[in-house]
Write an enzyme that holds these catalytic residues in place. Sequence first.
Site, PDB file in Angstrom:
ATOM      1  N   THR A 163       3.283  -7.849  -2.656  1.00  0.00           N
ATOM      2  CA  THR A 163       2.639  -8.407  -1.462  1.00  0.00           C
ATOM      3  C   THR A 163       1.318  -9.042  -1.892  1.00  0.00           C
ATOM      4  O   THR A 163       0.735  -8.630  -2.899  1.00  0.00           O
ATOM      5  CB  THR A 163       2.416  -7.330  -0.387  1.00  0.00           C
ATOM      6  OG1 THR A 163       1.643  -7.885   0.692  1.00  0.00           O
ATOM      7  CG2 THR A 163       1.664  -6.111  -0.923  1.00  0.00           C
TER       8      THR A 163
ATOM      9  N   THR B 116       3.334  -9.615   4.646  1.00  0.00           N
ATOM     10  CA  THR B 116       4.579  -9.075   4.087  1.00  0.00           C
ATOM     11  C   THR B 116       4.791  -7.586   4.363  1.00  0.00           C
ATOM     12  O   THR B 116       3.853  -6.807   4.317  1.00  0.00           O
ATOM     13  CB  THR B 116       4.607  -9.240   2.542  1.00  0.00           C
ATOM     14  OG1 THR B 116       4.155 -10.528   2.186  1.00  0.00           O
ATOM     15  CG2 THR B 116       5.979  -9.035   1.974  1.00  0.00           C
TER      16      THR B 116
END
Length: 272
Positions: A208, A159
Amino acid sequence: MENIVVIHGGAGSPSSLNSVLKEILSNIIYNGTALDMAIKPVVAMENNSIFNAGTGSVPRIDGSIQMDAAVMIENGFGSVICIENVSNPVLVARDVMEKSPHIMISGDGATEFARKMGHEYYNPETEKSKNMMIKFKESLKNNTIPEKFQFMFKSSEDTVGAVSRINGKFAAAVSTGGSFPMLRGRVGDSPVIGAGIFAGNKGAVVATGIGEEIAKSLLSYRIYEAIGTEKLSDIVKKEVNKFKVSAGIIAISEEEQFAYSNTDMAYSMQQY
Ligand code: GLY
């Protein structure tokens, strides 16, 4: 209130990438809204094959590349889920928010929507994603799946994201190829409101890490909700440290900004 943008390169990304992120932020032209300023660095990270988003996204176990992305501002949200063959999923997520009556579009529908919005065909596959598939197939042949799964989780970054505070307004943007290995159609935290992203009138948050765990705890919304109750850094640390799997956060409020992860996480912030 200072204008500021905070970005990260994913849980698992080494701090040696901080300089890459710093350069991305320093190359951004300062203009536009908080949303513009959150999206610009995410586009730059999607275009850089080091990161697991856009070009450089990890593959699904069938070899396909499906990506997730989302954007959020106060009273606005858009996301694409398992979109394929576009260069910048985050720009399609913005189109979902601004040009469609929906908030989330998935699968073939997301790719079809992207084409209608003028996002041309693009293959995000890289040598890195091809090699991951080769290793994965070898691990299947050698019947060493559990160990290999662990190894691969640890070796793939996860991410990219940005949060911004511009002229008193907040925005968040996130984009990911997902966590390797995963099934085609799997959805993590990133494109789900409150899980991998949240923004409103008191701040913005992007997460994340292992999406399944982050989504179950609605991590981004929990942190957003707690803004104002204690120091932002204390709120973020307390929530992130609850995780036994990798998790990281960038968050911004009226007066504070903070980046924190229970594993490596490259990040950078810049005032404008
Ligand atoms: N955090 C990204 C994902 O799990 O898909």
